[in-house]
Design an enzyme around this catalytic site. Structure first.
Site, short mmCIF file in Angstrom:
data_model
loop_
_atom_site.label_atom_id
_atom_site.label_comp_id
_atom_site.label_asym_id
_atom_site.label_seq_id
_atom_site.Cartn_x
_atom_site.Cartn_y
_atom_site.Cartn_z
CB ALA A 115 -0.94 -0.01 1.20
CB SER A 116 4.46 1.95 0.04
OG SER A 116 4.82 0.97 -0.93
CB VAL A 125 3.00 -10.41 0.86
CG1 VAL A 125 2.47 -9.12 1.45
CG2 VAL A 125 3.35 -10.25 -0.62
CG ASN A 147 -2.43 -3.59 -4.15
OD1 ASN A 147 -2.93 -3.38 -5.26
ND2 ASN A 147 -1.31 -2.97 -3.76
CE1 TYR A 197 1.43 -8.68 -12.57
CE2 TYR A 197 0.10 -8.75 -14.57
CZ TYR A 197 0.34 -8.24 -13.31
OH TYR A 197 -0.50 -7.28 -12.78
P1 NAP Z 1 3.26 -0.56 -8.04
O1 NAP Z 1 2.93 0.86 -8.26
O2 NAP Z 1 4.48 -1.15 -8.60
O3 NAP Z 1 3.23 -0.85 -6.46
C1 NAP Z 1 3.48 -2.15 -5.99
C2 NAP Z 1 3.29 -2.20 -4.50
O4 NAP Z 1 3.52 -3.57 -4.10
C3 NAP Z 1 4.26 -1.33 -3.75
O5 NAP Z 1 3.60 -0.76 -2.64
C4 NAP Z 1 5.33 -2.32 -3.29
O6 NAP Z 1 5.94 -1.97 -2.06
C5 NAP Z 1 4.48 -3.55 -3.05
N1 NAP Z 1 5.27 -4.79 -3.05
C6 NAP Z 1 6.02 -5.31 -4.04
N2 NAP Z 1 6.59 -6.46 -3.64
C7 NAP Z 1 6.17 -6.67 -2.35
C8 NAP Z 1 6.39 -7.69 -1.41
N3 NAP Z 1 7.15 -8.76 -1.67
N4 NAP Z 1 5.79 -7.58 -0.19
C9 NAP Z 1 5.00 -6.51 0.12
N5 NAP Z 1 4.75 -5.52 -0.77
C10 NAP Z 1 5.33 -5.60 -1.98
O7 NAP Z 1 2.07 -1.51 -8.56
P2 NAP Z 1 0.53 -1.18 -8.87
O8 NAP Z 1 0.41 -0.89 -10.29
O9 NAP Z 1 -0.03 -0.27 -7.85
O10 NAP Z 1 -0.05 -2.67 -8.68
C11 NAP Z 1 -0.75 -3.09 -7.53
C12 NAP Z 1 -1.42 -4.40 -7.85
O11 NAP Z 1 -2.30 -4.24 -8.96
C13 NAP Z 1 -0.45 -5.51 -8.25
O12 NAP Z 1 -0.85 -6.74 -7.73
C14 NAP Z 1 -0.55 -5.52 -9.76
O13 NAP Z 1 -0.21 -6.77 -10.30
C15 NAP Z 1 -2.01 -5.19 -9.95
N6 NAP Z 1 -2.34 -4.63 -11.26
C16 NAP Z 1 -1.75 -3.51 -11.72
C17 NAP Z 1 -2.07 -3.02 -12.98
C18 NAP Z 1 -1.44 -1.77 -13.56
O14 NAP Z 1 -1.60 -1.54 -14.77
N7 NAP Z 1 -0.78 -0.95 -12.80
C19 NAP Z 1 -3.01 -3.71 -13.76
C20 NAP Z 1 -3.60 -4.85 -13.26
C21 NAP Z 1 -3.26 -5.31 -12.00
P3 NAP Z 1 7.31 -1.10 -1.93
O15 NAP Z 1 7.19 0.06 -2.87
O16 NAP Z 1 7.30 -0.71 -0.50
O17 NAP Z 1 8.45 -2.02 -2.27
#
Ligand code: NAP
Length: 254
Positions: A19-20, A70, A96, A161
């Site tokens: 959630a960061s 996680v 998430n 993925y």
């Molecule tokens: P993002 O901006 O890259 O953020 C990812 C988040 O996940 C960050 O808060 C990161 O924490 C955290 N994270 C990564 N590895 C982790 C771990 N091992 N343990 C705990 N936290 C972890 O990604 P986002 O786009 O917001 O995506 C969020 C979710 O939506 C993901 O599951 C992604 O697959 C899904 N999603 C995204 C999209 C898209 O287009 N963006 C589309 C479909 C689905 P830190 O920053 O603290 O490392």
């Protein structure tokens, strides 16, 4: 002060993993606005997580930043212990946290496969397993898994993925059958491309513009739109919705 909404989230405790930043941060804000206490899990972005927690506390809700991977059983145990000590038991869980991987299958190492699976799928399993006993005891719980349109449709160069998200969708449907009779709803949200760091890392400008032309809505999604869907699935208005996958993709892949 949080709006006294009619969604039934007020006073509940919600863990949002990853959630960061991005979607997770938007979900944390949306849940806090509804009056729920929020645990903001992060992996490496401590500063962003702490700033977000300050913002949530300013809304008048309890909030806590909790570091942890996680994909690690020991970290998940520590995350929950920390939340239980500081905020109370977790009533609502948003799985998430996720990472992407853009690579051909033939060029993907076993270690890369493992990291994606550990974060995107095993992480959700570990958090569900740890959260469920309390939810079962109180005969109430809400779990929302953030999957992806790729987990339904598949995607070249994103097979690993996509497989992790397909697994997450199966976990969602199966767990809903398993714990539905106990007052617990487990649903998934499957976004198309959303404006976050993850997408900016994956696509250059030309690829992004080409993608937008394929989406009937004429734009990418916003994290806040995914957050609204999550609030709905957590709310009392969705109590008869279980094991579903809500697609948010601007009409792209229907
Ligand atoms: P993002 O901006 O890259 O953020 C990812 C988040 O996940 C960050 O808060 C990161 O924490 C955290 N994270 C990564 N590895 C982790 C771990 N091992 N343990 C705990 N936290 C972890 O990604 P986002 O786009 O917001 O995506 C969020 C979710 O939506 C993901 O599951 C992604 O697959 C899904 N999603 C995204 C999209 C898209 O287009 N963006 C589309 C479909 C689905 P830190 O920053 O603290 O490392």
């Amino acid at each position: 002060m949080p709006v006294e909404g009619h969604n039934g989230l007020k006073g509940r405790i919600c863990l949002v993993t990853g959630a960061s930043r991005g979607i997770g941060a938007a979900v944390a804000r949306a849940v806090a606005v509804e009056g729920a206490g929020v645990a903001v899990n992060y992996f490496s972005s401590e500063r962003e997580a702490l700033l977000l927690v300050d913002e949530l506390k300013a809304l008048g809700v309890p909030a806590l930043a909790v570091q942890g991977d996680v994909g690690s059983e020991a970290d998940v145990e520590a995350i929950f212990k920390n939340i239980e000590t500081e905020l109370g038991q977790v009533d609502m869980l948003i799985n998430n946290a996720g990472i992407s991987l853009r690579a051909l299958v033939t060029e993907t190492s076993t270690a890369q496969w493992q990291k994606v699976m550990d974060t995107n799928l095993k992480g959700a399993f570990l958090c569900c397993r740890r959260a469920l006993p309390h939810m079962i005891r109180q005969q109430f719980g809400r779990i929302v898994n953030i999957a992806s349109i790729w987990g339904i449709n598949g995607a070249a160069c994103e097979a690993i993925y996509a497989a992790s998200k397909g697994g997450l969708i199966s976990l969602t449907k199966s767990l809903a059958k398993e714990v539905g009779p106990l007052g617990i709803n487990v649903n998934a949200v499957s976004p198309g491309p959303v404006e976050t760091d993850m997408l900016r890392k994956e696509l250059d400008n030309e690829e992004r513009n080409n993608l937008v032309t394929e989406i009937p809505a004429g734009r990418l999604g916003y994290p806040e739109e995914v957050a609204s869907a999550c609030v709905y699935l957590l709310s009392r208005h969705s109590s008869y919705i279980n094991g579903q996958v809500l697609v948010l993709d601007g009409g792209w892949k229907i």
